[in-house]
Motif scaffolding. Sequence first.
Motif, PDB file in Angstrom:
ATOM      1  N   LEU A 383      14.353 -10.651  19.822  1.00 41.50           N
ATOM      2  CA  LEU A 383      15.139 -10.533  18.584  1.00 41.50           C
ATOM      3  C   LEU A 383      15.006 -11.868  17.849  1.00 41.50           C
ATOM      4  O   LEU A 383      15.906 -12.701  17.877  1.00 41.50           O
ATOM      5  CB  LEU A 383      16.609 -10.230  18.921  1.00 41.50           C
ATOM      6  N   ILE A 384      13.856 -12.071  17.223  1.00 41.84           N
ATOM      7  CA  ILE A 384      13.604 -13.388  16.634  1.00 41.84           C
ATOM      8  C   ILE A 384      13.557 -13.365  15.108  1.00 41.84           C
ATOM      9  O   ILE A 384      13.424 -14.399  14.482  1.00 41.84           O
ATOM     10  CB  ILE A 384      12.305 -14.030  17.186  1.00 41.84           C
ATOM     11  N   ASN A 385      13.617 -12.159  14.530  1.00 39.58           N
ATOM     12  CA  ASN A 385      13.623 -12.025  13.058  1.00 39.58           C
ATOM     13  C   ASN A 385      14.913 -11.332  12.621  1.00 39.58           C
ATOM     14  O   ASN A 385      15.526 -10.597  13.416  1.00 39.58           O
ATOM     15  CB  ASN A 385      12.420 -11.181  12.594  1.00 39.58           C
ATOM     16  N   PRO A 386      15.299 -11.498  11.345  1.00 40.63           N
ATOM     17  CA  PRO A 386      16.566 -10.909  10.890  1.00 40.63           C
ATOM     18  C   PRO A 386      16.656  -9.395  11.094  1.00 40.63           C
ATOM     19  O   PRO A 386      17.716  -8.871  11.425  1.00 40.63           O
ATOM     20  CB  PRO A 386      16.588 -11.252   9.402  1.00 40.63           C
ATOM     21  N   SER A 387      15.539  -8.672  10.910  1.00 36.58           N
ATOM     22  CA  SER A 387      15.624  -7.207  11.036  1.00 36.58           C
ATOM     23  C   SER A 387      15.984  -6.812  12.464  1.00 36.58           C
ATOM     24  O   SER A 387      16.739  -5.863  12.687  1.00 36.58           O
ATOM     25  CB  SER A 387      14.304  -6.554  10.626  1.00 36.58           C
ATOM     26  N   GLU A 388      15.473  -7.566  13.454  1.00 33.36           N
ATOM     27  CA  GLU A 388      15.782  -7.212  14.843  1.00 33.36           C
ATOM     28  C   GLU A 388      17.225  -7.552  15.196  1.00 33.36           C
ATOM     29  O   GLU A 388      17.885  -6.812  15.928  1.00 33.36           O
ATOM     30  CB  GLU A 388      14.826  -7.945  15.789  1.00 33.36           C
ATOM     31  N   VAL A 389      17.691  -8.674  14.675  1.00 35.27           N
ATOM     32  CA  VAL A 389      19.096  -9.049  14.936  1.00 35.27           C
ATOM     33  C   VAL A 389      20.015  -8.018  14.278  1.00 35.27           C
ATOM     34  O   VAL A 389      21.000  -7.557  14.867  1.00 35.27           O
ATOM     35  CB  VAL A 389      19.379 -10.480  14.417  1.00 35.27           C
ATOM     36  N   THR A 390      19.643  -7.602  13.063  1.00 33.06           N
ATOM     37  CA  THR A 390      20.448  -6.593  12.356  1.00 33.06           C
ATOM     38  C   THR A 390      20.457  -5.283  13.147  1.00 33.06           C
ATOM     39  O   THR A 390      21.491  -4.625  13.282  1.00 33.06           O
ATOM     40  CB  THR A 390      19.885  -6.372  10.931  1.00 33.06           C
ATOM     41  N   TRP A 391      19.293  -4.911  13.684  1.00 32.64           N
ATOM     42  CA  TRP A 391      19.227  -3.696  14.509  1.00 32.64           C
ATOM     43  C   TRP A 391      20.208  -3.796  15.695  1.00 32.64           C
ATOM     44  O   TRP A 391      20.942  -2.847  15.994  1.00 32.64           O
ATOM     45  CB  TRP A 391      17.798  -3.496  15.056  1.00 32.64           C
ATOM     46  N   ALA A 392      20.211  -4.959  16.367  1.00 29.64           N
ATOM     47  CA  ALA A 392      21.067  -5.123  17.556  1.00 29.64           C
ATOM     48  C   ALA A 392      22.543  -5.009  17.176  1.00 29.64           C
ATOM     49  O   ALA A 392      23.345  -4.420  17.924  1.00 29.64           O
ATOM     50  CB  ALA A 392      20.779  -6.471  18.224  1.00 29.64           C
ATOM     51  N   LEU A 393      22.907  -5.539  16.019  1.00 29.09           N
ATOM     52  CA  LEU A 393      24.308  -5.445  15.585  1.00 29.09           C
ATOM     53  C   LEU A 393      24.661  -3.991  15.285  1.00 29.09           C
ATOM     54  O   LEU A 393      25.752  -3.521  15.631  1.00 29.09           O
ATOM     55  CB  LEU A 393      24.552  -6.340  14.366  1.00 29.09           C
TER      56      LEU A 393
END
Length: 503
Positions: A383-393
């Motif tokens: 989870l190193i880019n904003p889209s992946e962090v957003t997905w996790a949230l």
Amino acid sequence: MEMSQLSSFAINTIEVLAYLFIFAVGMVFFWITCMYVIDKIQKKSTLRRNYPVLARFRYLFEHMGEFFRQYFFANDREEMPFNRAERSWAYRAAKNVDSTVAFGSSRDLKIPGTTYFVNCPFPKLTEDTEKPSEVTVGPYCDKPYTTASLFNISGMSYGAISIPAVRALSSGAKMAGIWMNTGEGGLSPYHLEGGADIVFQIGTAKFGVRKAEGGFDEAKLKDVASHEQVKMFEIKLSQGAKPGKGGILPGAKVTEEIANIRGIGVGEDAISPNRHPDIDSVSDLLDAIDYIRKTTGKPVGFKSVFGGYMWLEQMCDEITKRGIESAPDFITIDSADGGTGAAPMSLIDNMGIPLKESLPQVVDVLNKYNLRERVKVCASGKLINPSEVTWALCAGADFVNSARGFMFALGCIQALQCNKNTCPTGITTHDKKLQYGLVPKDKAIRVMQYAKNMHKEVEVMSHSCGVAQPRALKRHHARIVLPDGRSAGMDELYPETNQVKAA
Ligand SMILES: Cc1cc2nc3c(=O)[nH]c(=O)nc-3n(C[C@H](O)[C@H](O)[C@H](O)COP(=O)(O)O)c2cc1C
Ligand code: SF4
């Protein structure tokens, strides 16, 4: 023109050309010397400090590669574990340079598993947006931990990474207001030096809090907890890259300092068993959590990669019997494709479930037992880019942790030599010559900028989804591409489970 005049003209010309050539060679030599000195003393680029002059060609080739790659080499989305597009965002965010791209997306949006987000026709106006809300972990312990941070530094032990790397991470984390996990190698002065909030990890060898013969040393546990900076404790059951495998730091690398920090003998192999010898069931796990929480007064959770969910259900059943206070204060879910300093390929490639699947499922089990509010969820794994962090949230995480994202912020070029003590960027090597390039003060700024830009862009994405702040994101805000090319809402693929049992 006579013959003699002609030949003297030719000789003069050759002479002038010879002088010019010598002058040009001199100039090149002079340039190389200047660049060598400049590269050696500058502090911004690790590679140029370690490989003066030569490293400049890397930037040239990298730049030219943008033009040639499309004909000859891998494209931006092909490399593994992280492709160039993913890494570039991390580098640019860390350098705080323009992270916009031109012309349009180079991403193939038809690949199964790709995530889109559901934009709102009426996104939040900037003036109506909010900062991420605070979350309190460990409401039943003496010193609960409250933080608004979304994106934190995942466990990497001092030993697996170098002193300057730990220093840069700890100062950068402090400046960004995020936490840093120690990894399983114990708490070093370098972790404390920057002043950041710290999660102390208890690995299977219990380095830093163990008795010489094994098992917990209560006095050491209390001593670690007495640092105000140490906010939480994390029992490491497993890590995604090597579930069921311990580790070894060879005796040659166990200096007096590392031996003291870990609580072992100098020159002795630092061996982590493949399981906590005293934790063999969910009941043992809850006992260990209870013991550490009572001894330290601080929140306690565990980290695991999941291979199935039955044992988690058993744990929730046991919590239902013991009472809600007995629950872990947080669970860190690591992805099967998580990183490591070194591990066997069969475990790296094939063991455990990737986060894309395990995160929503674990959240659902907690929901089912009405434990979702009680047990906070941290997610880690690519989870190193904003889209992946957003997905996790969207999937239900309260926090996201990253190891390799922060390594990129430190200058990692994905040379994949972390297990060889030859890391060219000084991050995973104890070779002083290679560490020379990594200047903690400068790289701390990059760590801070990476974390801050991540927060900023995740906030932008959530506003575009129509919510005021990232912690308001839900599963229906994300859609996943199916094998037939159409997409389905994450809430359809992973419907939130209704509670069946009261804890
Ligand atoms: C060099 C290195 C050292 C690591 N050391 C630890 C460790 O001591 N304890 C741990 O639980 N995980 C360790 N990890 C795993 C990370 O904490 C993280 O769970 C995993 O890499 C997934 O996150 P990422 O994809 O952002 O790297 C390490 C990873 C790397 C790359
Ligand atoms: S060895 Fe390569 S992949 Fe590992 S930290 Fe260093 S630069 Fe990064």
